[in-house]
Design a protein around this motif. Structure first.
Motif, PDB file in Angstrom:
ATOM      1  N   GLN A   1      -2.753  12.541   1.947  1.00 48.08           N
ATOM      2  CA  GLN A   1      -2.093  13.111   3.121  1.00 48.08           C
ATOM      3  C   GLN A   1      -0.811  12.346   3.444  1.00 48.08           C
ATOM      4  O   GLN A   1       0.242  12.941   3.696  1.00 48.08           O
ATOM      5  CB  GLN A   1      -3.023  13.059   4.338  1.00 48.08           C
ATOM      6  CG  GLN A   1      -2.371  13.556   5.627  1.00 48.08           C
ATOM      7  CD  GLN A   1      -3.188  13.214   6.869  1.00 48.08           C
ATOM      8  OE1 GLN A   1      -4.226  12.564   6.792  1.00 48.08           O
ATOM      9  NE2 GLN A   1      -2.714  13.651   8.017  1.00 48.08           N
ATOM     10  N   GLU A   2      -0.904  11.015   3.431  1.00 51.15           N
ATOM     11  CA  GLU A   2       0.267  10.190   3.752  1.00 51.15           C
ATOM     12  C   GLU A   2       1.355  10.333   2.703  1.00 51.15           C
ATOM     13  O   GLU A   2       2.542  10.432   3.025  1.00 51.15           O
ATOM     14  CB  GLU A   2      -0.162   8.728   3.869  1.00 51.15           C
ATOM     15  CG  GLU A   2       0.939   7.818   4.383  1.00 51.15           C
ATOM     16  CD  GLU A   2       0.452   6.411   4.680  1.00 51.15           C
ATOM     17  OE1 GLU A   2       1.291   5.504   4.733  1.00 51.15           O
ATOM     18  OE2 GLU A   2      -0.771   6.226   4.843  1.00 51.15           O
ATOM     19  N   LEU A   3       0.971  10.369   1.437  1.00 48.10           N
ATOM     20  CA  LEU A   3       1.952  10.505   0.361  1.00 48.10           C
ATOM     21  C   LEU A   3       2.663  11.856   0.413  1.00 48.10           C
ATOM     22  O   LEU A   3       3.866  11.946   0.156  1.00 48.10           O
ATOM     23  CB  LEU A   3       1.269  10.322  -0.997  1.00 48.10           C
ATOM     24  CG  LEU A   3       0.748   8.916  -1.319  1.00 48.10           C
ATOM     25  CD1 LEU A   3      -0.081   8.930  -2.593  1.00 48.10           C
ATOM     26  CD2 LEU A   3       1.901   7.927  -1.453  1.00 48.10           C
ATOM     27  N   LEU A   4       1.925  12.901   0.755  1.00 44.11           N
ATOM     28  CA  LEU A   4       2.516  14.239   0.839  1.00 44.11           C
ATOM     29  C   LEU A   4       3.347  14.428   2.100  1.00 44.11           C
ATOM     30  O   LEU A   4       4.164  15.349   2.175  1.00 44.11           O
ATOM     31  CB  LEU A   4       1.422  15.306   0.793  1.00 44.11           C
ATOM     32  CG  LEU A   4       0.705  15.505  -0.549  1.00 44.11           C
ATOM     33  CD1 LEU A   4      -0.472  16.456  -0.382  1.00 44.11           C
ATOM     34  CD2 LEU A   4       1.661  16.028  -1.611  1.00 44.11           C
ATOM     35  N   GLY A   5       3.126  13.583   3.105  1.00 47.38           N
ATOM     36  CA  GLY A   5       3.852  13.736   4.366  1.00 47.38           C
ATOM     37  C   GLY A   5       3.302  14.845   5.224  1.00 47.38           C
ATOM     38  O   GLY A   5       4.021  15.434   6.030  1.00 47.38           O
ATOM     39  N   HIS A   6       1.994  15.136   5.079  1.00 44.80           N
ATOM     40  CA  HIS A   6       1.350  16.157   5.896  1.00 44.80           C
ATOM     41  C   HIS A   6       1.050  15.596   7.289  1.00 44.80           C
ATOM     42  O   HIS A   6       0.499  14.503   7.409  1.00 44.80           O
ATOM     43  CB  HIS A   6       0.033  16.617   5.261  1.00 44.80           C
ATOM     44  CG  HIS A   6       0.213  17.554   4.122  1.00 44.80           C
ATOM     45  ND1 HIS A   6      -0.757  17.785   3.174  1.00 44.80           N
ATOM     46  CD2 HIS A   6       1.270  18.344   3.760  1.00 44.80           C
ATOM     47  CE1 HIS A   6      -0.321  18.668   2.285  1.00 44.80           C
ATOM     48  NE2 HIS A   6       0.902  19.019   2.625  1.00 44.80           N
TER      49      HIS A   6
END
Length: 300
Positions: free
Chosen positions: A267-272
């Motif tokens: 989630q953090e890597l995708l920027g969601h």
């Protein structure tokens, strides 16, 4: 009415640009949806946005369905108009928002398309070239797969956003939210080769700028240009199928989860902003496991 609604639309677009920091592609979609509704208002002899009623919106929905639009397209249009009216309400240009009474039709649930490992290898093989454009294409593909960034985020990357010492990039995401994303050795080597031996060759006859990825003329690479490049990579590969930039983002997330990454990290890597946006990838990985089981278990 025409002059009035155009002023309202201009103010709304400025709001999306300045306060929401939306991409030009997203803003263009909003503008297209709102203008389409203005045309409907003209056809129905509705004098202004204040005069639109719930009944009018129901007629508009019927018109969209008569045009055989997919539920996802209808939902997007209603969402755009709801946001437009919410903005007008905030600015005290209207007194109520009739679109809050309209339920957005649920879109068909589809699993995100992604590439398998061997398919990614076919794409990487198609980029192997020592030409400046070949080095750029490989760096572009490696970075997409290594980081899962969006096309708009990629087109805005600057040279200073790449930290080779820490192997991270600084990404300027939606809603003015920045995030650091690590990348691996393959992307590291491809980026280094491109910057040292490809980018300099491409920009030498162009006005100097700091954008990371450039086109064949040396100017900044646009989102449309990125899509053209990816289609060319596909055409040059042995992979038979379709490609769009988001497939690489889906592939990034799916492969991380398949190999044991936790949901919060992805989630953090995708920027969601919300975990629910990331959870769709669990359905992909579960389906992948089911198919693997059915294909390989002797008593499946």
């Amino acid at each position: 009415m025409v002059e009035n609604v155009n002023v309202m639309l201009k103010l709304f677009i400025e709001y999306l640009q300045i306060e929401r920091n939306y991409s030009q592609y997203t803003i263009g979609s909003y503008e297209h949806d709102v203008k389409g509704f203005f045309m409907f208002m003209s056809e129905q002899n509705i004098s202004g946005v204040k005069d639109v009623t719930y009944s009018d919106i129901r007629i508009y929905l019927t018109k969209l369905y008569d045009e055989k639009l997919a539920r996802k397209s209808v939902a997007r249009k209603i969402s755009s108009l709801r946001s437009f009216y919410k903005f007008l309400l905030r600015e005290k240009m209207i007194e109520d928002n009739p679109f809050t009474l309209v339920s957005i039709p649920k879109a068909e649930k589809r699993l995100p398309n992604f590439f398998y490992g061997e398919e990614m290898e076919q794409l990487f093989d198609a980029c192997k070239s020592d030409t400046p454009l070949g080095l750029r294409n490989l760096a572009l593909l490696e970075l997409f797969y290594a980081t899962g960034i969006r096309v708009g985020e990629c087109s805005q990357l600057l040279l200073k956003d790449v930290d080779f010492f820490l192997s991270t990039i600084l990404v300027h995401g939606k809603g003015q939210k920045d995030r650091y994303i690590p990348f691996g050795s393959f992307a590291h080597d491809a980026l280094e080769q491109y910057i040292q031996n490809g980018r300099n060759q491409l920009v030498k006859n162009h006005h100097m700028h700091d954008f990371l990825f450039v086109n064949f003329r040396g100017g900044p690479l646009t989102t449309r240009g990125i899509r053209v490049i990816l289609n060319k990579i596909l055409k040059d590969s042995t992979y038979n199928g379709k490609i769009h930039p988001h497939m690489l983002r889906h592939t990034f997330a799916t492969h991380l989860l398949q190999n044991g990454a936790d949901m919060r990290t992805v989630q953090e890597l995708l920027g969601h902003a919300f975990l629910s946006s990331t959870q769709k990838y669990t359905h992909v990985t579960n389906e992948y496991l089911r198919k693997s089981y059915m294909s390989h278990h002797p008593r499946a």
